[in-house]
Design a protein around this motif. Structure first.
Motif: not given
Length: 548
Positions: A314-321, A333-336, A402-411
């Protein structure tokens, strides 16, 4: 719903087991173009959507889109406004017993179903009994009233509904389309017929539902029992309403801009600015209450059983950006786990955690994932740090693939190997039942903060007998206690305080990776007026009208 809760919900319907989101609220309406003058009687409004229900019976189906398709036809006993206040609809009044286990409803007179059947206390009893009947195989509604013990017809205009324990979310649940009142005669026709056609007391009557094409309605000329929150009374302004399925974003947008349809759901975020600047169109947005679009780690097994690994992801991926860039600010972006539009949202969660890649690296070191393989992924004892993610790509909406692929790359940057398993709907459910996954994703619209109970109560964990929304398989005695306590009070402030504790605790335990807050983005021609909103961010058409 929404991938992936919509996809999850669809798989459930096909497999008759999946319990999934959200829901539709009461009958509020807001004019899309207030200065447009007096409503015009007659005409047809054509509205295009990107998904369709596999079952029209909202008592059985958990799909969000089922609520949209059936709300024009089905009224509810009560309606819910944006502030969480309950108002009369088919029920003119109600009383709650001192022990909060019994609700006694007085019903409106003069109401009838479009098949001529009279609406009365027996009809209410028949609907509630239909929802809890195992033969209905309810995937959502029955779960909203789990403590239900039965209904008593006191007289034609009075019905008493009983529960085995206090159940404060009952009235809010009644306001949803999933508790829309259907003709008792139609309920006798069985699940196959109800999946194709429902009959209610609403302002419209279904003409025909054609899968993969859409649904058509005509005005109910006898309608005269709208809730007090509606923009007008009497029959609908429109003569006809048509909802068309246009799954492709470009096709749906093109149909609007070329004048083939009067309005569309889910305007692509990349086109929002363009549509806003075009004087021929109106753009409306409604922030959805209930569960945000989130990723849920399997806390009961696999790599995410370790809270340090969960926090590192969670903390290692820049979900907001990632969210800001992909959705152009249309989705926040969500926080809760629940959205700011939900009763009981805790704003302090917005500063409870933050992007911290250095901290994430330290957490992975502490968890023993200190090695690196030749592709840069973290390893421990020769095993790669792999996250297994069953993904129903065929049902992805809002560019979630597309979002999932970007999260995959960030992870990957922090050492996680996110491995997608592009499963079919028939393959998904067994994986969830067995816990054969590390990550699940979905959103779930519901106006009541009780959504948290469905998402995180240990009683909502999927097993062979039930499908629950707690796909994090999260268990915590304190959270269970707070959620149980929330059922015992109808005081919104007391419930909000309990829901705040739940949000704080599940964030602390990293039982959820909040991603974004869903906004329903509706584009319409300036010829279309009066398209309103339910509290749970679905459009309503009772007060809609069109000009030539």
């Amino acid at each position: 719903m929404t991938p992936h809760m919509y996809a999850v919900r669809t798989s459930a319907l096909l497999l008759t087991a999946l319990l999934a989101l959200t829901a539709c609220g009461g009958g509020t309406s807001a004019d899309a173009d207030a200065e447009s003058g007096e409503p015009v009687k007659g005409g047809t409004l054509v509205y295009a959507v990107n998904t369709e229900p596999t079952n029209l019976d909202p008592h059985a189906s958990p799909q969000d889109i089922t609520g949209l398709y059936t709300r024009p036809v089905l009224d509810s006993l009560v309606t819910l406004d944006d502030q969480g206040k309950i108002h009369p609809w088919l029920a003119s009044s109600w009383e709650i017993s001192a022990d909060q286990k019994t609700y006694t409803f007085k019903l409106r007179e003069g109401v009838k179903f479009s098949d001529g059947t009279v609406f009365d206390a027996a009809a209410v009893k028949a609907n509630l009994e239909h929802i809890v009947d195992p033969k209905t195989k309810s995937q959502l509604a029955a779960g909203f009233i789990a403590p239900y013990t039965g209904s008593e017809v006191v007289d034609a205009r009075t019905v008493k509904v009983s529960f085995s324990r206090p159940h404060s979310p009952f009235l809010a649940a009644l306001a949803t389309a999933y508790f829309g009142i259907q003709s008792p005669e139609s309920l006798k026709k069985g699940p196959e017929e109800l999946a194709k056609r429902v009959i209610g007391t609403g302002p419209f009557v279904i003409d025909e539902f054609t899968p993969r094409q859409g649904i058509t309605y005509h005005r109910n000329p006898d309608y005269d029992w709208a809730p007090p929150t509606a923009a007008h009374s009497g029959p609908a302004h429109l003569e006809k309403l048509e909802i068309k399925l246009l799954a492709e974003d470009s096709v749906r947008l093109g149909a609007l801009t070329s004048g083939q349809v009067d309005g569309i759901a889910s305007v692509p975020p990349v086109n929002v600015k363009q549509l806003k600047a075009d004087s021929r169109f109106t753009l409306q947005t409604k922030q959805a209450p209930g569960g945000n679009y989130s990723y849920y780690p399997n806390t009961a097994g696999g790599v995410f059983k370790d809270v340090k690994v969960r926090q590192a992801f969670r903390d290692g991926i820049d979900f907001k950006t990632v969210v800001d860039k992909l959705y152009f600010g249309v989705f926040q972006p969500a926080f809760s786990p629940i959205s700011p539009a939900t009763q009981g949202y805790d704003k302090s969660t917005e500063t409870q955690w933050k992007y911290d890649p250095d901290g994430a690296a330290k957490l992975l070191d502490e968890a023993g994932w200190t090695g690196r393989d030749d592709q840069g992924y973290r390893t421990r004892d020769g095993e790669r740090l792999t996250v297994r993610w069953p993904f129903l790509k065929a049902f992805a909406r809002e560019q979630r693939d597309t979002l999932a692929q970007q999260i995959q790359a960030e992870a990957k940057k922090i050492g996680f190997d996110v491995a997608f398993d592009d499963v079919t709907v028939a393959e998904y459910l067994p994986k969830v039942i067995k816990g054969d996954y590390d990550l699940a994703d979905f959103s779930w619209q519901r106006a009541d903060g009780d959504a948290l109970r469905n998402l995180f109560s240990s009683s909502s964990i999927t097993n062979a007998e039930q499908y629950g929304q707690n796909q994090a398989k999260y268990t915590d005695k304190e959270v269970d206690g707070w959620l149980d306590d929330s059922l015992n009070t109808t005081d919104l402030a007391e419930r909000a305080a309990l829901y705040s504790k739940v949000q704080q605790k599940v964030n602390t335990d990293v039982a959820v990776f909040p991603v974004y807050v869903f906004n329903y983005v509706l584009g319409s021609s300036k010829k279309a007026h009066g398209i309103g909103w339910e509290p749970q961010a679905y459009p309503t058409f009772y007060s809609a009208w069109v000009t030539k």
